[in-house]
Design a protein around this motif. Structure first.
Motif, short mmCIF file in Angstrom:
data_model
loop_
_atom_site.label_atom_id
_atom_site.label_comp_id
_atom_site.label_asym_id
_atom_site.label_seq_id
_atom_site.Cartn_x
_atom_site.Cartn_y
_atom_site.Cartn_z
N ALA A 154 0.83 -1.21 0.00
CA ALA A 154 0.00 0.00 0.00
C ALA A 154 0.86 1.26 0.00
CB ALA A 154 -0.93 0.00 1.21
N MET A 155 1.92 1.26 0.81
CA MET A 155 2.78 2.45 0.87
C MET A 155 3.43 2.71 -0.48
SD MET A 155 4.54 2.23 4.67
CE MET A 155 5.50 0.78 4.29
N LEU A 156 3.93 1.66 -1.12
CA LEU A 156 4.58 1.82 -2.42
C LEU A 156 3.58 2.32 -3.46
CD1 LEU A 156 7.33 1.48 -3.75
CD2 LEU A 156 6.70 -0.85 -4.33
N GLN A 157 2.33 1.87 -3.36
CA GLN A 157 1.32 2.34 -4.32
C GLN A 157 0.94 3.80 -4.08
OE1 GLN A 157 -1.82 -0.17 -5.74
NE2 GLN A 157 -0.91 -1.96 -4.74
N GLY A 158 1.33 4.36 -2.95
CA GLY A 158 1.09 5.77 -2.69
C GLY A 158 2.06 6.69 -3.42
N LEU A 159 3.11 6.12 -3.99
CA LEU A 159 4.08 6.92 -4.75
C LEU A 159 3.62 7.08 -6.19
CD1 LEU A 159 7.39 5.22 -3.55
CD2 LEU A 159 6.49 7.44 -2.83
N PRO A 160 3.79 8.25 -6.76
CA PRO A 160 3.49 8.39 -8.20
C PRO A 160 4.38 7.45 -9.00
CG PRO A 160 3.81 10.54 -7.16
CD PRO A 160 4.22 9.51 -6.16
N THR A 161 3.81 6.76 -9.95
CA THR A 161 4.53 5.74 -10.71
C THR A 161 5.83 6.26 -11.31
OG1 THR A 161 2.43 4.68 -11.23
CG2 THR A 161 4.31 4.07 -12.58
N GLY A 162 5.83 7.46 -11.81
CA GLY A 162 7.01 8.02 -12.46
C GLY A 162 8.17 8.34 -11.54
N THR A 163 7.94 8.32 -10.24
CA THR A 163 9.02 8.67 -9.31
C THR A 163 9.91 7.49 -8.97
OG1 THR A 163 7.64 8.25 -7.37
CG2 THR A 163 7.67 10.51 -8.21
N ILE A 164 9.43 6.28 -9.22
CA ILE A 164 10.16 5.07 -8.81
C ILE A 164 11.18 4.69 -9.89
CG2 ILE A 164 9.97 2.64 -8.21
CD1 ILE A 164 7.03 3.28 -7.36
N ASN A 165 12.45 4.71 -9.49
CA ASN A 165 13.52 4.25 -10.38
C ASN A 165 13.60 2.73 -10.28
OD1 ASN A 165 15.90 3.71 -11.70
ND2 ASN A 165 16.89 5.58 -11.03
N THR A 166 13.97 2.24 -9.12
CA THR A 166 13.94 0.82 -8.80
C THR A 166 13.40 0.68 -7.39
OG1 THR A 166 16.18 0.77 -7.86
CG2 THR A 166 15.97 0.30 -10.24
N ALA A 167 12.90 -0.50 -7.07
CA ALA A 167 12.35 -0.69 -5.73
C ALA A 167 12.55 -2.13 -5.26
CB ALA A 167 10.88 -0.35 -5.71
N LEU A 168 12.69 -2.26 -3.96
CA LEU A 168 12.67 -3.55 -3.29
C LEU A 168 11.48 -3.52 -2.34
CD1 LEU A 168 13.90 -6.31 -2.52
CD2 LEU A 168 15.24 -5.09 -0.78
N LEU A 169 10.56 -4.46 -2.52
CA LEU A 169 9.37 -4.55 -1.69
C LEU A 169 9.40 -5.89 -0.97
CD1 LEU A 169 5.90 -3.39 -2.05
CD2 LEU A 169 6.11 -5.86 -2.14
#
Length: 161
Positions: free
Chosen positions: A49-64
Motif C-alpha cells: 500500500a505504501m509503495l502504491q502511494g508513490l506516483p509511478t514516475g518517481t520510482i527508479n527501482t524498488a525492493l518490496l
C-alpha cells in the motif's frame, strides 16, 4: 436511507483509508520535498500500500518485502520492483533471503542517488540478517517462545535487535 450502522461503517472506513499506507505516503509526497525520481525500499505488512502511494514516475527501482500473500499482482508485474514474500511472525528461510536481498539492494544503489525507505509494522520479522553464532532454528525457537509466553512486543523487539 442510511441507518446509523451504515453511517458508522462509512465513518470507520473513511478513517481507516485516511491513515492507510497508500494515503499517508501519497499525502507526504505531495508536499513536494522529494526528488523527481528515486529508489525505494518498502518493508512491512503495509509495504504494498505504501509503495502504491508513490506516483509511478518517481520510482527508479524498488525492493518490496512483505508478508506472504500481501503483495498485489500490479506490483509483482512491475519490472522495476523486486517483490519478496517473507514470513510473519515467525521467521523462516524467506526471512533470511529477504535480509540478504536488502543488503544486496542497498549495496548496488548508485552513489548519490536518493532512496526512500517505507517501513511499516512487521518489518523486523520479515527481514533478518543473523549475527555470527545464530542460526535460523535458534531464532525460530526464541520467537516461538516469546510469542507463546505473551511477551510484550517491546520485549520481542529488544531481543530481535
Amino acid at each position: 436511507m442510511n441507518t446509523i450502522r451504515d453511517d458508522l461503517l462509512d465513518i470507520f472506513q473513511t478513517a481507516v483509508a485516511a491513515v492507510g499506507g497508500k494515503s499517508v505516503v501519497s499525502k507526504e509526497i505531495q508536499k513536494g520535498n522529494y526528488p523527481d525520481e528515486f529508489h525505494v525500499i518498502a518493508i512491512g505488512k503495509a509495504a504494498d500500500a505504501m509503495l502504491q502511494g508513490l506516483p509511478t514516475g518517481t520510482i527508479n527501482t524498488a525492493l518490496l518485502i512483505s508478508k506472504r500473500g500481501h503483495i498485489s499482482a500490479k506490483l509483482h508485474q512491475d519490472p522495476r520492483i523486486n517483490c519478496i514474500e517473507s514470513d510473519h511472525p515467525v521467521p523462516k528461510d524467506n526471512t533470511l533471503k529477504a535480509g540478504q536481498a536488502l543488503l544486496e539492494f542497498i549495496l548496488q544503489l548508485p552513489e548519490h542517488e536518493p532512496c526512500v525507505f517505507l517501513i511499516s509494522g512487521g518489518a523486523s520479522a520479515l527481514v533478518d540478517v543473523l549475527e555470527d553464532g545464530w542460526d535460523l532454528s535458534q531464532l525460530q525457537q526464541l520467537t516461538d517462545y516469546l510469542l507463546a509466553n505473551a511477551d510484550a512486543i517491546d520485549a520481542l523487539m529488544a531481543i530481535r535487535r
